[in-house]
Design an enzyme around this catalytic site. Sequence first.
Site, PDB file in Angstrom:
ATOM      1  CG  ASP A  78      -5.514   7.951   4.398  1.00 57.24           C
ATOM      2  OD1 ASP A  78      -6.405   8.582   3.789  1.00 57.24           O
ATOM      3  OD2 ASP A  78      -5.734   6.926   5.094  1.00 57.24           O
TER       4      ASP A  78
ATOM      5  NE  ARG B 103     -10.960  -1.154   3.688  1.00 59.88           N
ATOM      6  CZ  ARG B 103     -11.581  -1.311   4.857  1.00 59.88           C
ATOM      7  NH1 ARG B 103     -12.769  -1.904   4.916  1.00 59.88           N
ATOM      8  NH2 ARG B 103     -11.024  -0.890   5.972  1.00 59.88           N
TER       9      ARG B 103
ATOM     10  CG  ASP C 216      -9.939   7.585   6.344  1.00 64.54           C
ATOM     11  OD1 ASP C 216      -8.846   7.504   5.731  1.00 64.54           O
ATOM     12  OD2 ASP C 216     -10.023   7.813   7.561  1.00 64.54           O
TER      13      ASP C 216
ATOM     14  CG  ASP D  28      -1.952   5.209   4.827  1.00 61.31           C
ATOM     15  OD1 ASP D  28      -1.857   4.169   5.497  1.00 61.31           O
ATOM     16  OD2 ASP D  28      -3.009   5.583   4.278  1.00 61.31           O
TER      17      ASP D  28
ATOM     18  CE  LYS E 177      -6.626   8.855   7.763  1.00 61.37           C
ATOM     19  NZ  LYS E 177      -7.274   7.779   8.539  1.00 61.37           N
TER      20      LYS E 177
ATOM     21  CE  LYS F 127      -3.316   2.588   2.891  1.00 55.02           C
ATOM     22  NZ  LYS F 127      -4.178   2.608   4.110  1.00 55.02           N
TER      23      LYS F 127
END
Length: 495
Positions: free
Chosen positions: A267, A348, A344, A285, A274, A262
């Site tokens: 992020d 995935r 967020d 991240d 966030k 990843k």
Amino acid sequence: MRVVVKKSGIGQVSGAVQVIGAVEGEQRPERLLPPSVARDRALVSLIQRSGFRGAANETTLLPKGAGWVLVVGLGKSKDLSLERVRQFAGTAARVVRARGWKQVVLPLLSDRTFGNADTVAQALTEGALLGLYRYDHLRKVPAHERHRRIDTILLAVERASDLAAARKGAAKGTVIAEAVSFSRDLITGPSNIVTPTYLANQARALARELRLKCQVLPFATLKRRGFGGIVGVAQGSVHPAQFIVLEYRPARATKTFAFCGKGITFDTGGISIKPSAKMELMKYDMAGAAAVLGIVKAAATLKLPVRIVGIIAATENMPSGSAQKPGDVLRTLSGKTVEVLNTDAEGRLVLADCLHYAKRFKPDAVVDLATLTGACVVALGSEAIGLMTKHEQLASRLNQAGQTTYERVWRLPLWDEYGPAMKSDIADLRNVTNTGEAGTITAAKFLEEFAEGLPWAHLDIAGTAWTEKDKPYIPKGAVGIGVRLLLSLMENWKS
Ligand code: BES
Ligand code: ZN
Ligand code: ZN
């Protein structure tokens, strides 16, 4: 910094501080290492009178003749392990540097409990180099710190018969520590420098240096070829996404490993933004991607006889007028559609495309590394990597590698009963549950949909990739986790 291996007894290196190890006893050390220290009665009695017990990483600095002896605790004899050796070296090297000495002399702790001369030398080298790691690229280092710089790590070997093995171990430890440090540098680097393009350029540089194959798919290609997961996340950013495939393929390779990383260089959460507190940490991240690059760098330098394909989805996750919005539906590379209910939960989405892409290499094992869920930080904290797989043998190999490297994994279930929580009413999948239960596991169930037919394991490194606590060979900040773990996995892979 040089690592030198020499035949030398205790106290024979002049003008330097000599480090010795002490095994913990009730009142005073139960044993000193190397064993030859026992011949120096004056030193032994000095240590015994100092109140030093030998607890792990306890230190005491004692004058000896014209120089100094640094005694470092190894903990109780029942707990002796290579991890103790790495910590011993890291602790010693940092005390020596803080004192302004230029050279640290470490004894090859030639005790059978620890292993052979090569593994001990490797552990000492890794511990010292990783313990001394510092990120100095973006500041003017103050004079008092600049002068505190170790230039030589000397491994003092008492038995000539151990020299060759110790040299081999030290060389290997150096390669591994350099790869982990490379990974740490990428993670620590801020997102305005470490952009997706920067990661792609680092991969290209590795390819040139180590004769690897590197292919980078730019954003326009990703759109055209249907990498909907990555494109959905990347479309809100001004920095174009990069899909990086870095391959090491030696002629005599019999196994193929695919590692998916990843690579979210920052992020923000996207439109599901966030909170601002601690958001700066979200530069890490991309720690999964950094690990993948570190693994390929080390494996190719060490010439491991395996084929490795590193697959990295690098992009930012930003809110903007062009960003994806909650409720949008993406069509991923696999063809499966996803309703994005929370922007967020972007890791995935990008990994879905990486895992599907991995299938074309027909790998013997696929491992993805991702700072995937805050829930993993809550469940396991910063000591254990979350491991999820249905592949028993891969689980046990990863567990073994975790014990060896102390990058320990802890398995969470991937039972099918967790699956339905990721089903959408209007698409094949949703990217978050509506209950918030088992966040780490349900994220893995989502990934599993894209790893169909693969011998796959997922590692959630959200809690372990960054540390707020200084550890003996992991200074506060980026850990570089995953590099040593997966190198060990490949090295010990016996068909
Ligand atoms: N990058 C975060 C996960 C994370 C959190 C990593 C803390 C390191 C430290 C990930 O993209 C994320 O935001 N996940 C969400 C998922 C949720 C919306 C289902 C989370 O964990 O809150
Ligand atoms: Zn996120
Ligand atoms: Zn994320």
